[in-house]
Design an enzyme around this catalytic site. Structure first.
Site, PDB file in Angstrom:
ATOM      1  N   ASP A   1       3.974  29.287  -0.185  1.00 35.83           N
ATOM      2  CA  ASP A   1       4.341  29.312   1.554  1.00 35.83           C
ATOM      3  C   ASP A   1       4.351  27.582   1.611  1.00 35.83           C
ATOM      4  O   ASP A   1       3.441  26.362   0.476  1.00 35.83           O
ATOM      5  CB  ASP A   1       2.687  29.542   2.231  1.00 35.83           C
ATOM      6  CG  ASP A   1       2.493  30.571   2.605  1.00 35.83           C
ATOM      7  OD1 ASP A   1       3.860  31.511   1.455  1.00 35.83           O
ATOM      8  OD2 ASP A   1       1.940  31.126   3.182  1.00 35.83           O
TER       9      ASP A   1
ATOM     10  N   TYR B   1       8.180  30.157   9.670  1.00 37.88           N
ATOM     11  CA  TYR B   1       6.741  30.090   8.796  1.00 37.88           C
ATOM     12  C   TYR B   1       6.161  29.477  10.405  1.00 37.88           C
ATOM     13  O   TYR B   1       6.424  29.007  11.218  1.00 37.88           O
ATOM     14  CB  TYR B   1       7.432  28.953   8.512  1.00 37.88           C
ATOM     15  CG  TYR B   1       6.093  28.690   7.785  1.00 37.88           C
ATOM     16  CD1 TYR B   1       5.602  29.824   6.317  1.00 37.88           C
ATOM     17  CD2 TYR B   1       5.539  27.330   8.287  1.00 37.88           C
ATOM     18  CE1 TYR B   1       4.398  29.090   5.732  1.00 37.88           C
ATOM     19  CE2 TYR B   1       4.273  27.227   7.241  1.00 37.88           C
ATOM     20  CZ  TYR B   1       3.935  28.234   6.153  1.00 37.88           C
ATOM     21  OH  TYR B   1       2.573  27.519   5.299  1.00 37.88           O
TER      22      TYR B   1
ATOM     23  N   GLU C   1       3.381  33.075  -3.268  1.00 37.16           N
ATOM     24  CA  GLU C   1       1.461  32.995  -2.865  1.00 37.16           C
ATOM     25  C   GLU C   1       0.971  33.972  -2.868  1.00 37.16           C
ATOM     26  O   GLU C   1      -0.344  34.493  -3.152  1.00 37.16           O
ATOM     27  CB  GLU C   1       1.488  32.088  -1.879  1.00 37.16           C
ATOM     28  CG  GLU C   1       0.297  31.304  -1.383  1.00 37.16           C
ATOM     29  CD  GLU C   1      -0.329  30.990   0.534  1.00 37.16           C
ATOM     30  OE1 GLU C   1      -1.051  31.298   0.343  1.00 37.16           O
ATOM     31  OE2 GLU C   1       0.320  29.925   0.458  1.00 37.16           O
TER      32      GLU C   1
END
Length: 847
Positions: free
Chosen positions: A105, A327, A9
């Site tokens: 992501d 994350y 990303e």
């Protein structure tokens, strides 16, 4: 054998993957090895567009061309990132590339970025999905051994596309319909709405309505100080027969609604003996759940004042750049059930840090074990809770360190036992009147030890610990007071409480476990809530006042319109939260995408039809009456949906001028003083923002005044009757408040011999009169926050006047640690930097 193209990303993620996998040679914006080609997007590269045959080129903001519901959408390149899209297109089409890996992501937006790229290119090459919860080298290597089939994330992709198209349909059609409605009588009054943004605004407006309508009620309490052998303690009278009234939340056991009754109790008990009864019960308090993004944003706002956007940026940096957090864009507050070994490894890595004493205790006591409150697959969606990784944090800035500390302490505390207390309730009965006193003693700090709470020596008293009273001891009502008070309206939302309300679809839910259960139907997602709040601020629907969020007149006008048009789809948080729940069902394969989109299309058509059917009608609402009389006839000026209108004559002023809506207090000032400003947020016909004073002419029309023109061309400006702010630092003459600036008396008029002026607004920040006085007398203002740089970033600075009279910024010195001093915690302080500004730039605010 062909190669596999990996698309991340962001460039930084691509660099990390290249470093971990090894064997790559770097080219311009991509890497290549014997097995892989590796590149990245730079966020979103494509945006939705209506196919040309369905889009109307002219008059598209009119009712005649609404609603716009195309059978499908095209994708248009985003201009500023078009070169990156061309590179990825070229790499995907390479003949030696026979497969793709989606390394964007691991979430809805990452999936959308990748799928839009492959759809735009039209490739049919097979795809695998890299799903990373952590950016550590071990996690990246492990992720490549467990690549997912594209079919496994197909539902997530469908939910991502559905979210994107739903937001476009509602946002574009709603905005065009409301703009068309507000522009019926001429002009162009852009009125933006959004599927999630507008119901969030409705939450703020509903709270503001309650505050506005709130009528304070007086009540009294009787407080007593009682003398025992061991010392004094306080108690408060209460009604033992009290029961809660669901219809009146202000009713409480300790409140008396009649002052005479309170005074009678005080007189009755003053200097009288009392009999004490006491009951002690053990109590415990469990550690809050692990963090998801919303709860982390909420705590960071409450503790440090970080905005939701700032917290998201810091958490993303700790995940992506420093690799010390997992994350962050998650709505889960639990860990996978097979994560016990990983947690133990992470605890082991924390043993060598400042958290070592707690990590060692957890491992030694064997507290990392199966526990459904912590390890629960049923409470995990795409991602698990935010926790530290096994990497030691290094080179974190102050804000990053604060956020890491929040996550690390919560991670440690969740494994500790409950905190244990002894809660004592003491009833002191004087002349048959009961007074309650409560005390709390910590017996075992449990998880609170991680946060520095300890049992104190000699019995461990808390601040609320009671002085000891022997059984049967008689105490004396030594001093009794009647305390007068008033009920208060609910507090305005700040970012922490608004995030909670969004998570609970408009309901401010305090209980953590209940809030978690409701979060599936919340407004937006943890990853989008920060941008929703920022969008409301940037569109001037909301202003930050300290830590509070205040809706503007523009916000009230929009919600009044939507309520008047009867479109609850855009004002009901619960209803919109239900749409978010359905997107989650699509992700889980429980709902078909086409059914959801059909509902969105129906919702869109209804919004447009309601606006069309109410054309020409007056929108009713809870409008204000101005305190100021009509300047033309002295009549009452009443606010309506679009104007401030005199009820006796034809005097009326539009609420919106050059795209900016006036607040009621601004209109009051304009009518009484015939001038208001300088005001920000006006927009020219070319779309450019500008600041201006607004004057009311002798003909009762609003007119812009930019502080220049015919007035300054006059022979002389008369400052008689005005108070000087101080001496001009350039020529020693007097400085006055003048138009859009604070100006030297010799810098205005036709005979100008000085150029000293300071703009009343500099970089979007109003400069207060008292700060100019300080600048002229002391050469320096206080530290002024909330300047906005050209890149849109807020900063703080002093305004300083140099020896030549030029005004500049001086920035606070920064604390920096060199490599040699970091180990000994010696801090090197940099000298403050000053940047001088030209008077023209200061005047215009375009520094």
């Amino acid at each position: 054998m062909g190669k596999t193209l990996i698309i991340a990303e962001k460039p930084s993620v691509a660099t990390d993957i290249a470093r971990v996998l090894g064997g790559f040679v770097k080219h311009a914006d991509y890497f290549e090895s014997d097995k892989y080609v590796l590149s990245s997007a730079v966020g979103h590269l494509l945006e939705l567009a209506v196919p040309e045959q369905y889009e109307v080129k002219r008059g598209k903001w009119s009712f005649a061309n609404l609603p716009v519901i195309p059978p499908h959408f095209d994708l248009n390149p985003i201009e500023k990132t078009e070169s990156r899209l061309k590179l990825l297109t070229k790499l995907i089409k390479r003949k030696d590339v026979d497969a793709l890996i989606n390394a964007c992501d691991a979430g809805r937006e990452g999936e959308l970025i990748f799928r839009y790229i492959t759809r735009h290119v039209g490739t049919k090459k097979p795809v695998k999905r890299l799903w990373l919860q952590s950016m550590t080298p071990a996690s990246i290597r492990d992720g490549f051994t467990k690549l997912l089939d594209d079919e496994a994330v197909q539902p997530l992709g469908e939910a991502a596309v559905s979210r994107s198209e739903a937001d476009w349909l509602v946002g574009i059609n709603g905005t065009r319909a409301m703009t068309a409605f507000n522009s019926q009588e001429g002009g162009f009054h852009k009125t933006t709405v959004g599927r999630v943004q507008t119901p969030t605004l409705a939450i703020l407006i509903e709270r503001e309505d309650i505050i506005k309508k709130f009528v304070a009620r007086s009540y009294w309490e009787v407080h007593g100080t009682f003398a025992a052998n061991a010392g004094k303690y306080n108690g408060r009278w209460f009604d033992e027969k009290f029961s809660k009234d669901k219809k009146d939340a202000e009713q409480k056991a300790e409140r008396l609604w009649d002052q005479a009754s309170a005074e009678a109790i005080r007189t009755k008990c003053q200097d009288k003996p009392g009999v004490v009864s006491e009951e002690s019960k053990p109590a415990s308090e469990i550690c809050p759940l692990l963090y998801d993004l919303t709860s982390l944003q909420r705590d960071a706002n409450g503790r440090f004042g970080f905005s939701a956007k700032t917290t998201l940026g810091l958490a993303q940096a700790l995940y992506e750049k420093h690799k010390v957090l997992t994350y962050p864009r998650t709505d889960s507050r639990a860990l996978p059930e097979d994560y016990i070994a990983t947690v133990k490894d992470t605890m082991g890595s924390l043993e060598s840090t400042r958290y070592g004493v707690f990590a060692k205790q957890i491992l030694k006591a064997g507290w990392v074990k199966p526990n459904k409150r912590i390890f629960n697959n049923a409470k995990i969606s795409d991602h698990f809770a935010i926790i530290p990784t096994s990497l030691e944090p290094k080179a974190l800035n102050e804000a990053e360190a604060k956020l890491y500390d929040l996550v690390a302490k919560r991670f440690l505390a969740i494994f500790y036992p409950s905190a244990e207390f002894l809660v004592t309730t003491r009833i002191t009965r004087v002349e048959d009147e009961p007074f309650k006193t409560e005390g709390k003693v910590m017996i075992n700090p449990g998880w609170q030890a991680v946060y520095g709470k300890e049992v104190r020596a000699g019995g461990a008293e808390d601040e609320s610990t009671l002085v000891h009273v022997k059984p049967g001891e008689i105490v004396l009502g030594e001093e009794l007071k009647v305390i007068a008070n008033q009920t208060r309206p609910p507090a305005r939302f700040n970012e922490a409480t608004l995030l909670s309300a969004m998570e609970g679809a408009g309901k401010l839910v305090e209980d953590e476990d209940l809030r978690e259960a409701m979060s599936a139907k919340g407004l937006g997602t943890p990853a989008t809530r920060a941008s929703i709040i920022e969008g409301l601020v940037s569109e001037n629907y909301v202003q930050r006042v300290g830590r509070e969020l205040h809706p503007t007149a523009k916000a009230f006008s929009l919600i009044t319109l939507l309520r008047g048009l009867k479109v609850p789809e855009l004002t009901s948080p619960e209803l919109t939260g239900d749409w978010e729940f359905k997107l989650r069902q699509i992700e889980q394969g429980k709902l078909e995408r086409n059914k959801f989109m059909a509902e969105i299309a129906g919702m869109t058509s209804h919004i447009v039809e309601q606006a069309k059917s109410h054309r020409g009608e007056t929108i009713s609402g809870d409008f204000s009456t101005l305190k100021s009389p009509c300047p033309k006839c002295g009549g009452v000026v009443q606010e309506t949906y679009k104007k401030f209108q005199c009820q006796k004559c034809d005097f009326a002023l539009w609420k919106i001028l050059a795209g900016r809506q006036f607040e009621t207090v601004e209109m009051e000032q304009l009518i009484t003083q015939r001038e208001v400003g300088p005001l920000q947020g006006f927009r020219s016909k070319m779309g450019r923002l500008f600041n201006a004073n607004v004057k009311l002419t002798d003909e009762f029309e609003m007119k812009f005044d930019f502080g220049s023109g015919s007035e300054e061309d006059a022979e002389e400006i008369d400052f008689s009757g005005q108070e000087s702010l101080g001496k001009c630092p350039r020529c020693g003459s007097r400085v006055f408040d003048h138009g859009m600036s604070y100006a030297c008396e010799k810098a205005v008029g036709s005979l100008r011999t000085c150029s000293f002026k300071i703009g009343k607004i500099i970089l979007a920040r109003p400069i207060e009169r008292e700060q100019v006085v300080k600048l002229l007398h002391a050469g320096k203002t206080d530290l002024l926050p909330k300047f906005i740089s050209k890149k849109g970033r807020p900063f703080s600075a002093y305004l300083v006047a140099g020896p030549d009279g030029k005004v500049g910024f001086e920035f606070e010195p920064r604390n920096t640690k060199s490599k040699t001093t970091a180990a000994t915690n010696e801090t090197k302080v940099t000298k403050p930097k000053t940047r001088t500004l030209s008077s023209k730039k200061v005047l215009s605010g375009k520094i």
